[in-house]
Design a protein around this motif. Structure first.
Motif, mmCIF file in Angstrom:
data_model
loop_
_atom_site.group_PDB
_atom_site.id
_atom_site.type_symbol
_atom_site.label_atom_id
_atom_site.label_comp_id
_atom_site.label_asym_id
_atom_site.label_seq_id
_atom_site.Cartn_x
_atom_site.Cartn_y
_atom_site.Cartn_z
ATOM 1 N N HIS A 14 0.832 -1.211 0.000
ATOM 2 C CA HIS A 14 0.000 0.000 0.000
ATOM 3 C C HIS A 14 0.863 1.256 0.000
ATOM 4 C CE1 HIS A 14 -2.962 2.979 1.168
ATOM 5 N NE2 HIS A 14 -2.189 3.285 2.196
ATOM 6 N N LEU A 15 1.838 1.321 0.905
ATOM 7 C CA LEU A 15 2.670 2.516 1.006
ATOM 8 C C LEU A 15 3.571 2.696 -0.210
ATOM 9 C CD1 LEU A 15 3.558 2.274 4.797
ATOM 10 C CD2 LEU A 15 1.990 3.896 3.712
ATOM 11 N N ALA A 16 4.036 1.602 -0.802
ATOM 12 C CA ALA A 16 4.889 1.694 -1.991
ATOM 13 C C ALA A 16 4.100 2.123 -3.221
ATOM 14 C CB ALA A 16 5.577 0.367 -2.254
ATOM 15 N N SER A 17 2.790 1.913 -3.207
ATOM 16 C CA SER A 17 1.985 2.289 -4.368
ATOM 17 C C SER A 17 1.724 3.796 -4.430
ATOM 18 C CB SER A 17 0.656 1.532 -4.359
ATOM 19 O OG SER A 17 -0.165 1.987 -3.297
ATOM 20 N N LEU A 18 1.926 4.486 -3.317
ATOM 21 C CA LEU A 18 1.744 5.935 -3.296
ATOM 22 C C LEU A 18 2.988 6.607 -3.868
ATOM 23 C CD1 LEU A 18 0.341 6.190 0.340
ATOM 24 C CD2 LEU A 18 -0.978 6.248 -1.783
ATOM 25 N N PRO A 19 2.819 7.624 -4.699
ATOM 26 C CA PRO A 19 3.999 8.283 -5.294
ATOM 27 C C PRO A 19 4.991 8.791 -4.252
ATOM 28 C CG PRO A 19 1.982 9.094 -6.300
ATOM 29 C CD PRO A 19 1.572 8.212 -5.162
ATOM 30 N N GLN A 20 4.516 9.382 -3.188
ATOM 31 C CA GLN A 20 5.412 9.904 -2.165
ATOM 32 C C GLN A 20 6.052 8.788 -1.334
ATOM 33 O OE1 GLN A 20 2.132 10.328 -2.353
ATOM 34 N NE2 GLN A 20 1.173 10.586 -0.365
ATOM 35 N N GLY A 21 5.484 7.596 -1.364
ATOM 36 C CA GLY A 21 6.039 6.472 -0.619
ATOM 37 C C GLY A 21 7.132 5.730 -1.354
ATOM 38 N N ARG A 22 7.263 5.982 -2.641
ATOM 39 C CA ARG A 22 8.238 5.268 -3.465
ATOM 40 C C ARG A 22 9.682 5.602 -3.074
ATOM 41 N NH1 ARG A 22 7.695 0.652 -4.918
ATOM 42 N NH2 ARG A 22 9.773 0.251 -5.578
ATOM 43 N N VAL A 23 9.902 6.828 -2.621
ATOM 44 C CA VAL A 23 11.257 7.283 -2.295
ATOM 45 C C VAL A 23 11.889 6.434 -1.198
ATOM 46 C CG1 VAL A 23 12.587 9.229 -1.389
ATOM 47 C CG2 VAL A 23 10.730 9.637 -3.010
ATOM 48 N N GLU A 24 11.135 6.126 -0.176
ATOM 49 C CA GLU A 24 11.688 5.357 0.938
ATOM 50 C C GLU A 24 11.212 3.902 0.959
ATOM 51 O OE1 GLU A 24 8.597 6.690 4.432
ATOM 52 O OE2 GLU A 24 10.371 7.898 4.082
ATOM 53 N N ALA A 25 10.702 3.422 -0.148
ATOM 54 C CA ALA A 25 10.147 2.068 -0.210
ATOM 55 C C ALA A 25 11.164 0.995 0.146
ATOM 56 C CB ALA A 25 9.555 1.801 -1.594
ATOM 57 N N GLY A 26 12.384 1.103 -0.353
ATOM 58 C CA GLY A 26 13.403 0.098 -0.085
ATOM 59 C C GLY A 26 13.766 0.025 1.389
ATOM 60 N N ARG A 27 13.954 1.180 1.994
ATOM 61 C CA ARG A 27 14.283 1.218 3.413
ATOM 62 C C ARG A 27 13.123 0.719 4.252
ATOM 63 N NH1 ARG A 27 13.235 3.715 7.257
ATOM 64 N NH2 ARG A 27 13.330 5.765 8.014
ATOM 65 N N ARG A 28 11.908 1.091 3.857
ATOM 66 C CA ARG A 28 10.717 0.696 4.616
ATOM 67 C C ARG A 28 10.528 -0.815 4.617
ATOM 68 N NH1 ARG A 28 6.991 2.566 1.568
ATOM 69 N NH2 ARG A 28 7.052 4.671 2.342
ATOM 70 N N VAL A 29 10.676 -1.449 3.471
ATOM 71 C CA VAL A 29 10.463 -2.894 3.397
ATOM 72 C C VAL A 29 11.489 -3.628 4.259
ATOM 73 C CG1 VAL A 29 11.826 -3.377 1.312
ATOM 74 C CG2 VAL A 29 9.887 -4.814 1.866
ATOM 75 N N CYS A 30 12.719 -3.139 4.286
ATOM 76 C CA CYS A 30 13.742 -3.773 5.128
ATOM 77 C C CYS A 30 13.424 -3.596 6.603
ATOM 78 C CB CYS A 30 15.119 -3.200 4.806
ATOM 79 S SG CYS A 30 15.746 -3.709 3.192
ATOM 80 N N VAL A 31 13.055 -2.389 6.993
ATOM 81 C CA VAL A 31 12.761 -2.103 8.400
ATOM 82 C C VAL A 31 11.541 -2.891 8.872
ATOM 83 C CG1 VAL A 31 11.976 -0.289 9.983
ATOM 84 C CG2 VAL A 31 13.855 0.157 8.416
ATOM 85 N N MET A 32 10.492 -2.915 8.070
ATOM 86 C CA MET A 32 9.275 -3.616 8.479
ATOM 87 C C MET A 32 9.489 -5.129 8.546
ATOM 88 S SD MET A 32 6.229 -1.393 6.716
ATOM 89 C CE MET A 32 4.914 -2.240 7.558
ATOM 90 N N THR A 33 10.235 -5.676 7.605
ATOM 91 C CA THR A 33 10.501 -7.105 7.611
ATOM 92 C C THR A 33 11.395 -7.486 8.790
ATOM 93 O OG1 THR A 33 10.282 -7.173 5.211
ATOM 94 C CG2 THR A 33 11.401 -9.025 6.238
ATOM 95 N N GLU A 34 12.414 -6.681 9.045
ATOM 96 C CA GLU A 34 13.296 -6.953 10.178
ATOM 97 C C GLU A 34 12.535 -6.874 11.503
ATOM 98 O OE1 GLU A 34 16.497 -4.187 9.638
ATOM 99 O OE2 GLU A 34 17.215 -5.244 7.856
ATOM 100 N N GLU A 35 11.626 -5.910 11.616
ATOM 101 C CA GLU A 35 10.839 -5.779 12.854
ATOM 102 C C GLU A 35 9.906 -6.971 13.030
ATOM 103 O OE1 GLU A 35 9.461 -4.401 16.449
ATOM 104 O OE2 GLU A 35 11.233 -3.808 15.317
ATOM 105 N N MET A 36 9.319 -7.423 11.939
ATOM 106 C CA MET A 36 8.444 -8.597 12.000
ATOM 107 C C MET A 36 9.225 -9.808 12.519
ATOM 108 S SD MET A 36 6.533 -10.495 8.833
ATOM 109 C CE MET A 36 8.089 -11.147 8.226
ATOM 110 N N LEU A 37 10.435 -9.995 12.019
ATOM 111 C CA LEU A 37 11.277 -11.107 12.454
ATOM 112 C C LEU A 37 11.745 -10.910 13.896
ATOM 113 C CD1 LEU A 37 13.367 -11.655 9.202
ATOM 114 C CD2 LEU A 37 11.464 -13.044 10.042
ATOM 115 N N ARG A 38 12.066 -9.674 14.266
ATOM 116 C CA ARG A 38 12.498 -9.375 15.632
ATOM 117 C C ARG A 38 11.391 -9.666 16.639
ATOM 118 N NH1 ARG A 38 12.599 -5.888 19.541
ATOM 119 N NH2 ARG A 38 11.283 -4.282 18.667
ATOM 120 N N GLN A 39 10.148 -9.460 16.231
ATOM 121 C CA GLN A 39 9.004 -9.716 17.104
ATOM 122 C C GLN A 39 8.701 -11.209 17.241
ATOM 123 O OE1 GLN A 39 7.145 -7.611 18.946
ATOM 124 N NE2 GLN A 39 8.384 -5.852 18.327
ATOM 125 N N GLY A 40 9.419 -12.039 16.499
ATOM 126 C CA GLY A 40 9.257 -13.483 16.653
ATOM 127 C C GLY A 40 8.395 -14.161 15.605
#
Length: 81
Positions: free
Chosen positions: A19-45
């Motif tokens: 959803h956030l990557a589909s927004l034009p303003q979200g494209r700029v930080e899409a790569g960093r966001r996907v890494c951070v969100m995936t790492e947090e998901m894994l960190r949470q177990g």
């Protein structure tokens, strides 16, 4: 969503990343966001999707598992950069 705790977390994360990557303003930080969100998901177990698709069947919002595939593609692209 309790049908598969790993898939449920990954399904939610995938839907949010997509959803956030589909927004034009979200494209700029899409790569960093996907890494951070995936790492947090894994960190949470939570683990990766186990391909049973129970999360899709039980999801009250009707989110499709195809978003998990998109999350994986986005994560790989971001990790390579």
């Amino acid at each position: 969503m309790a049908a598969c705790p790993n898939g449920s977390a990954m399904l939610f994360t995938a839907a949010k990343v997509t959803h956030l990557a589909s927004l034009p303003q979200g494209r700029v930080e899409a790569g960093r966001r996907v890494c951070v969100m995936t790492e947090e998901m894994l960190r949470q177990g939570f683990g990766n999707c186990s391909n049973h698709y129970e999360c899709q069947a039980a999801c009250p919002k009707g989110i499709k598992v195809r978003f998990i595939a998109k999350l994986n593609r986005e994560f790989i692209k971001a990790a390579v950069k």
